[in-house]
Scaffold this motif. Sequence first.
Motif, PDB file in Angstrom:
ATOM      1  N   ASP A  60      30.308  24.302  57.852  1.00 19.11           N
ATOM      2  CA  ASP A  60      29.303  23.402  58.429  1.00 19.11           C
ATOM      3  C   ASP A  60      29.067  23.825  59.878  1.00 19.11           C
ATOM      4  OD1 ASP A  60      27.638  21.390  59.260  1.00 19.11           O
ATOM      5  OD2 ASP A  60      29.201  19.840  59.277  1.00 19.11           O
ATOM      6  N   TRP A  61      28.129  24.727  60.070  1.00 19.59           N
ATOM      7  CA  TRP A  61      27.847  25.259  61.399  1.00 19.59           C
ATOM      8  C   TRP A  61      27.311  24.181  62.327  1.00 19.59           C
ATOM      9  CZ3 TRP A  61      29.844  29.918  62.062  1.00 19.59           C
ATOM     10  CH2 TRP A  61      30.055  30.717  60.929  1.00 19.59           C
ATOM     11  N   SER A  62      26.573  23.231  61.770  1.00 22.30           N
ATOM     12  CA  SER A  62      25.991  22.179  62.607  1.00 22.30           C
ATOM     13  C   SER A  62      27.045  21.209  63.121  1.00 22.30           C
ATOM     14  CB  SER A  62      24.911  21.412  61.835  1.00 22.30           C
ATOM     15  OG  SER A  62      25.484  20.739  60.725  1.00 22.30           O
ATOM     16  N   GLY A  63      28.246  21.247  62.550  1.00 25.01           N
ATOM     17  CA  GLY A  63      29.321  20.376  63.006  1.00 25.01           C
ATOM     18  C   GLY A  63      30.015  20.881  64.254  1.00 25.01           C
ATOM     19  N   ALA A  64      29.672  22.081  64.696  1.00 25.93           N
ATOM     20  CA  ALA A  64      30.310  22.657  65.888  1.00 25.93           C
ATOM     21  C   ALA A  64      29.410  22.494  67.105  1.00 25.93           C
ATOM     22  CB  ALA A  64      30.597  24.140  65.668  1.00 25.93           C
ATOM     23  N   ASP A  65      30.032  22.320  68.257  1.00 29.20           N
ATOM     24  CA  ASP A  65      29.263  22.267  69.505  1.00 29.20           C
ATOM     25  C   ASP A  65      28.693  23.640  69.852  1.00 29.20           C
ATOM     26  OD1 ASP A  65      29.849  19.500  70.068  1.00 29.20           O
ATOM     27  OD2 ASP A  65      31.870  20.145  70.639  1.00 29.20           O
ATOM     28  N   LEU A  66      29.489  24.676  69.570  1.00 31.91           N
ATOM     29  CA  LEU A  66      29.093  26.050  69.895  1.00 31.91           C
ATOM     30  C   LEU A  66      29.485  26.984  68.759  1.00 31.91           C
ATOM     31  CD1 LEU A  66      30.548  26.284  73.524  1.00 31.91           C
ATOM     32  CD2 LEU A  66      28.131  26.085  72.944  1.00 31.91           C
ATOM     33  N   VAL A  67      28.686  28.047  68.595  1.00 30.54           N
ATOM     34  CA  VAL A  67      29.020  29.122  67.662  1.00 30.54           C
ATOM     35  C   VAL A  67      28.919  30.432  68.439  1.00 30.54           C
ATOM     36  CG1 VAL A  67      28.376  30.332  65.542  1.00 30.54           C
ATOM     37  CG2 VAL A  67      28.133  27.833  65.680  1.00 30.54           C
ATOM     38  N   ALA A  68      29.967  31.252  68.349  1.00 28.30           N
ATOM     39  CA  ALA A  68      29.981  32.546  69.039  1.00 28.30           C
ATOM     40  C   ALA A  68      30.165  33.666  68.022  1.00 28.30           C
ATOM     41  CB  ALA A  68      31.105  32.594  70.070  1.00 28.30           C
ATOM     42  N   VAL A  69      29.281  34.639  68.055  1.00 31.57           N
ATOM     43  CA  VAL A  69      29.428  35.831  67.220  1.00 31.57           C
ATOM     44  C   VAL A  69      30.448  36.729  67.899  1.00 31.57           C
ATOM     45  CG1 VAL A  69      28.261  37.918  66.414  1.00 31.57           C
ATOM     46  CG2 VAL A  69      27.132  35.695  66.220  1.00 31.57           C
ATOM     47  N   ARG A  70      31.544  37.029  67.196  1.00 29.03           N
ATOM     48  CA  ARG A  70      32.625  37.809  67.793  1.00 29.03           C
ATOM     49  C   ARG A  70      32.932  39.089  67.030  1.00 29.03           C
ATOM     50  NH1 ARG A  70      34.659  37.580  72.602  1.00 29.03           N
ATOM     51  NH2 ARG A  70      36.481  38.475  71.646  1.00 29.03           N
ATOM     52  N   ALA A  71      33.108  39.007  65.714  1.00 23.07           N
ATOM     53  CA  ALA A  71      33.586  40.166  64.952  1.00 23.07           C
ATOM     54  C   ALA A  71      32.832  40.285  63.631  1.00 23.07           C
ATOM     55  CB  ALA A  71      35.091  40.050  64.716  1.00 23.07           C
ATOM     56  N   THR A  72      31.527  40.227  63.689  1.00 18.07           N
ATOM     57  CA  THR A  72      30.697  40.306  62.481  1.00 18.07           C
ATOM     58  C   THR A  72      30.327  41.764  62.210  1.00 18.07           C
ATOM     59  OG1 THR A  72      28.727  39.879  63.809  1.00 18.07           O
ATOM     60  CG2 THR A  72      29.778  37.976  62.785  1.00 18.07           C
ATOM     61  N   TRP A  73      31.319  42.613  62.012  1.00 14.06           N
ATOM     62  CA  TRP A  73      31.124  44.064  61.984  1.00 14.06           C
ATOM     63  C   TRP A  73      30.514  44.603  60.703  1.00 14.06           C
ATOM     64  CZ3 TRP A  73      30.477  46.000  66.355  1.00 14.06           C
ATOM     65  CH2 TRP A  73      31.184  45.535  67.456  1.00 14.06           C
ATOM     66  N   ASP A  74      30.040  43.725  59.835  1.00 18.69           N
ATOM     67  CA  ASP A  74      29.270  44.187  58.678  1.00 18.69           C
ATOM     68  C   ASP A  74      27.787  43.873  58.839  1.00 18.69           C
ATOM     69  OD1 ASP A  74      29.565  41.440  58.463  1.00 18.69           O
ATOM     70  OD2 ASP A  74      29.876  41.463  56.295  1.00 18.69           O
ATOM     71  N   TYR A  75      27.382  43.360  59.998  1.00 21.98           N
ATOM     72  CA  TYR A  75      25.992  42.936  60.196  1.00 21.98           C
ATOM     73  C   TYR A  75      25.000  44.061  59.930  1.00 21.98           C
ATOM     74  CZ  TYR A  75      25.362  45.470  64.561  1.00 21.98           C
ATOM     75  OH  TYR A  75      25.227  46.470  65.489  1.00 21.98           O
ATOM     76  N   HIS A  76      25.332  45.280  60.311  1.00 25.21           N
ATOM     77  CA  HIS A  76      24.385  46.382  60.184  1.00 25.21           C
ATOM     78  C   HIS A  76      24.148  46.776  58.729  1.00 25.21           C
ATOM     79  CE1 HIS A  76      28.357  48.183  60.282  1.00 25.21           C
ATOM     80  NE2 HIS A  76      27.871  49.286  59.778  1.00 25.21           N
ATOM     81  N   ARG A  77      25.090  46.469  57.853  1.00 25.94           N
ATOM     82  CA  ARG A  77      24.898  46.759  56.431  1.00 25.94           C
ATOM     83  C   ARG A  77      24.144  45.638  55.725  1.00 25.94           C
ATOM     84  NH1 ARG A  77      30.247  48.517  57.252  1.00 25.94           N
ATOM     85  NH2 ARG A  77      31.109  46.630  56.333  1.00 25.94           N
ATOM     86  N   ARG A  78      24.088  44.480  56.370  1.00 27.55           N
ATOM     87  CA  ARG A  78      23.448  43.303  55.765  1.00 27.55           C
ATOM     88  C   ARG A  78      22.521  42.641  56.781  1.00 27.55           C
ATOM     89  NH1 ARG A  78      28.088  39.614  53.838  1.00 27.55           N
ATOM     90  NH2 ARG A  78      26.300  38.473  53.055  1.00 27.55           N
ATOM     91  N   LEU A  79      21.762  43.440  57.497  1.00 30.96           N
ATOM     92  CA  LEU A  79      21.002  42.931  58.635  1.00 30.96           C
ATOM     93  C   LEU A  79      20.059  41.779  58.290  1.00 30.96           C
ATOM     94  CD1 LEU A  79      20.607  43.186  61.662  1.00 30.96           C
ATOM     95  CD2 LEU A  79      18.822  44.877  61.216  1.00 30.96           C
ATOM     96  N   PRO A  80      19.229  41.868  57.244  1.00 30.91           N
ATOM     97  CA  PRO A  80      18.352  40.715  56.957  1.00 30.91           C
ATOM     98  C   PRO A  80      19.142  39.425  56.721  1.00 30.91           C
ATOM     99  CG  PRO A  80      17.614  42.644  55.741  1.00 30.91           C
ATOM    100  CD  PRO A  80      18.958  42.991  56.338  1.00 30.91           C
ATOM    101  N   ASP A  81      20.259  39.523  55.981  1.00 38.25           N
ATOM    102  CA  ASP A  81      21.094  38.338  55.741  1.00 38.25           C
ATOM    103  C   ASP A  81      21.678  37.812  57.044  1.00 38.25           C
ATOM    104  OD1 ASP A  81      20.671  38.593  53.010  1.00 38.25           O
ATOM    105  OD2 ASP A  81      22.556  39.657  52.659  1.00 38.25           O
ATOM    106  N   PHE A  82      22.168  38.722  57.877  1.00 40.51           N
ATOM    107  CA  PHE A  82      22.793  38.315  59.131  1.00 40.51           C
ATOM    108  C   PHE A  82      21.788  37.630  60.053  1.00 40.51           C
ATOM    109  CE2 PHE A  82      23.911  39.163  63.568  1.00 40.51           C
ATOM    110  CZ  PHE A  82      25.134  38.502  63.634  1.00 40.51           C
ATOM    111  N   LEU A  83      20.599  38.204  60.188  1.00 36.00           N
ATOM    112  CA  LEU A  83      19.600  37.614  61.083  1.00 36.00           C
ATOM    113  C   LEU A  83      19.100  36.275  60.549  1.00 36.00           C
ATOM    114  CD1 LEU A  83      17.611  40.795  62.159  1.00 36.00           C
ATOM    115  CD2 LEU A  83      19.410  39.577  63.419  1.00 36.00           C
ATOM    116  N   ALA A  84      18.968  36.152  59.226  1.00 35.14           N
ATOM    117  CA  ALA A  84      18.573  34.862  58.637  1.00 35.14           C
ATOM    118  C   ALA A  84      19.664  33.820  58.887  1.00 35.14           C
ATOM    119  CB  ALA A  84      18.309  35.023  57.144  1.00 35.14           C
ATOM    120  N   TRP A  85      20.934  34.236  58.760  1.00 34.70           N
ATOM    121  CA  TRP A  85      22.048  33.333  59.050  1.00 34.70           C
ATOM    122  C   TRP A  85      21.988  32.867  60.506  1.00 34.70           C
ATOM    123  CZ3 TRP A  85      25.723  34.578  62.768  1.00 34.70           C
ATOM    124  CH2 TRP A  85      26.754  33.653  62.924  1.00 34.70           C
TER     125      TRP A  85
END
Length: 200
Positions: free
Chosen positions: A44-69
């Motif tokens: 539940d991302w909306s339940g957090a005050d803040l979200v920080a991208v730290r170690a999403t090291w598969d983003y480049h293989r799944r870029l459309p999914d990552f950006l939509a997320w």
Amino acid sequence: MTSLLLATFNLMPDGEPGGEVLVPALAERGIDARWVQWDDEGVDWSGADLVAVRATWDYHRRLPDFLAWAQRVEAGSRLLNGAAAFAWNADKAYLLELAGAVATVPTVLLDDRSLVAGLSDALARWGSVVVKPRTGAGGNGVVVVESLRDERLEGLAAGPWVAQPLVTSVRTRGELSVYVFDGQAVSQVDKRPGGDEIRV
């Protein structure tokens, strides 16, 4: 207490190396943090005050999914840096934009149609050329070539790509990353390559 979700990916469920010290350090500063996988549909991302991208090291293989997320998270919570910054930074074409404002390594954009001619021009200008995917991370798909007949081009990752001159000091001295917050340099990391490597 401020709640913070630290986004990671499935091969690093507890965050990047050294990440285990981050959660207690944040707790000492009044921040309740925990590591979560960015593509976990049960979070539940909306339940957090803040979200920080730290170690999403598969983003480049799944870029459309990552950006939509990132856009979904930003719609319901405060995503540090923001979805637009991730989209801009995911494509190394941003180096051409930066070149007008700061010193950068010369960069040429290449695609399937321009690869041979563009790479031929780059080789004539620079001699040794670094070719890398426009969207990539961790040095994946990076090759250094000195000729169009270089065998390393046979295994070239899918394009589009950028081509840059080889900065030889990366092999001998490495590179320096400086972290700036609110206009102030707060930290730096000296990155050293191993052997004849250019990935630091």
